[in-house]
Scaffold this motif. Sequence first.
Motif, mmCIF file in Angstrom:
data_model
loop_
_atom_site.group_PDB
_atom_site.id
_atom_site.type_symbol
_atom_site.label_atom_id
_atom_site.label_comp_id
_atom_site.label_asym_id
_atom_site.label_seq_id
_atom_site.Cartn_x
_atom_site.Cartn_y
_atom_site.Cartn_z
ATOM 1 N N ARG A 1 -18.468 -29.433 19.314
ATOM 2 C CA ARG A 1 -17.367 -28.684 18.673
ATOM 3 C C ARG A 1 -16.024 -28.955 19.330
ATOM 4 N N THR A 2 -16.047 -29.273 20.602
ATOM 5 C CA THR A 2 -14.816 -29.539 21.360
ATOM 6 C C THR A 2 -14.225 -30.904 21.031
ATOM 7 N N GLY A 3 -14.972 -31.727 20.288
ATOM 8 C CA GLY A 3 -14.531 -33.086 19.996
ATOM 9 C C GLY A 3 -15.042 -34.104 20.996
ATOM 10 N N HIS B 1 -18.222 -33.076 12.123
ATOM 11 C CA HIS B 1 -16.966 -32.847 12.835
ATOM 12 C C HIS B 1 -15.869 -33.590 12.088
ATOM 13 N N SER B 2 -14.629 -33.167 12.257
ATOM 14 C CA SER B 2 -13.543 -33.859 11.558
ATOM 15 C C SER B 2 -13.282 -35.248 12.135
ATOM 16 N N ASN B 3 -13.585 -35.451 13.413
ATOM 17 C CA ASN B 3 -13.482 -36.785 14.004
ATOM 18 C C ASN B 3 -14.713 -37.600 13.617
ATOM 19 N N THR B 4 -14.534 -38.897 13.463
ATOM 20 C CA THR B 4 -15.698 -39.742 13.204
ATOM 21 C C THR B 4 -16.394 -40.061 14.521
ATOM 22 N N GLU B 5 -17.691 -40.267 14.430
ATOM 23 C CA GLU B 5 -18.453 -40.673 15.614
ATOM 24 C C GLU B 5 -17.907 -41.996 16.154
ATOM 25 N N ALA B 6 -17.537 -42.905 15.249
ATOM 26 C CA ALA B 6 -17.002 -44.200 15.675
ATOM 27 C C ALA B 6 -15.690 -44.048 16.444
ATOM 28 N N VAL C 1 -14.709 -41.469 18.255
ATOM 29 C CA VAL C 1 -15.014 -40.908 19.573
ATOM 30 C C VAL C 1 -15.604 -41.996 20.471
ATOM 31 N N MET C 2 -16.489 -42.835 19.917
ATOM 32 C CA MET C 2 -17.046 -43.939 20.705
ATOM 33 C C MET C 2 -15.940 -44.918 21.102
ATOM 34 N N HIS C 3 -15.017 -45.180 20.194
ATOM 35 C CA HIS C 3 -13.897 -46.079 20.482
ATOM 36 C C HIS C 3 -13.075 -45.549 21.649
ATOM 37 N N ARG C 4 -12.786 -44.267 21.611
ATOM 38 C CA ARG C 4 -12.019 -43.643 22.693
ATOM 39 C C ARG C 4 -12.744 -43.804 24.035
ATOM 40 N N GLU C 5 -14.050 -43.561 24.045
ATOM 41 C CA GLU C 5 -14.832 -43.668 25.279
ATOM 42 C C GLU C 5 -14.909 -45.121 25.760
ATOM 43 N N ALA C 6 -15.085 -46.050 24.835
ATOM 44 C CA ALA C 6 -15.207 -47.463 25.214
ATOM 45 C C ALA C 6 -13.909 -47.999 25.792
ATOM 46 N N THR C 7 -12.785 -47.659 25.161
ATOM 47 C CA THR C 7 -11.505 -48.150 25.686
ATOM 48 C C THR C 7 -11.198 -47.502 27.040
ATOM 49 N N ALA C 8 -11.554 -46.232 27.208
ATOM 50 C CA ALA C 8 -11.354 -45.566 28.500
ATOM 51 C C ALA C 8 -12.202 -46.218 29.593
ATOM 52 N N ALA C 9 -13.334 -46.820 29.189
ATOM 53 C CA ALA C 9 -14.220 -47.493 30.147
ATOM 54 C C ALA C 9 -13.843 -48.956 30.347
ATOM 55 N N GLY C 10 -12.718 -49.373 29.774
ATOM 56 C CA GLY C 10 -12.216 -50.712 30.021
ATOM 57 C C GLY C 10 -12.674 -51.794 29.065
ATOM 58 N N VAL C 11 -13.253 -51.422 27.933
ATOM 59 C CA VAL C 11 -13.628 -52.438 26.944
ATOM 60 C C VAL C 11 -12.367 -52.846 26.190
#
Length: 167
Positions: A17-19, A53-58, A60-70
């Motif tokens: 729920r938090t995104g 959720h209003s955000n797409t799963e993709a 959120v994954m994109h945000r996490e991947a770029t934060a991890a240096g991809v």
Amino acid sequence: MSADFDVAVILGAAILRTGEPSPALLRRIGAGVSLIHQGRVGHLLLSGGAVRHSNTEASVMHREATAAGVPETSLLIEDQSLTTLDNARFCGPIIRARGWSRLLLVTDGYHLPRALYTFRRFGLPATGWAVPAPPWNLALIAAHIREMAAFCVYPRRIDRVLRTAGR
């Protein structure tokens, strides 16, 4: 030296729920990030729409991947799918347009048999990569039961979609 696989297709999972990504989504994207950093895959195809959720799963994954240096150039997004069947249906054109044939499908072990079956029925010759499993709990048991039930109906659902698409 070239990568073992052209692309790792990372299948979506719930967003909290938090995104923030659920533990399952974190496991899946974490595996994809590790594979790309190890040079095992050339690209990550992040697949998942706005399911609960209003955000797409993709996204959120994109945000996490770029934060991890991809690097952005290694990431592709498929953000329309709401089901495993949709993952295969919507990822297929992206994969074919790039001429990729060495596909790695990344998801939880309980989900992998149905996901592989679905992608292969759509003509996508994927190899599976199961992310490390969490400790057994009621949610994991429920996921296994849900997968068994889904696998019983998926062949007919896939046949219907493929017939409609003229395949």
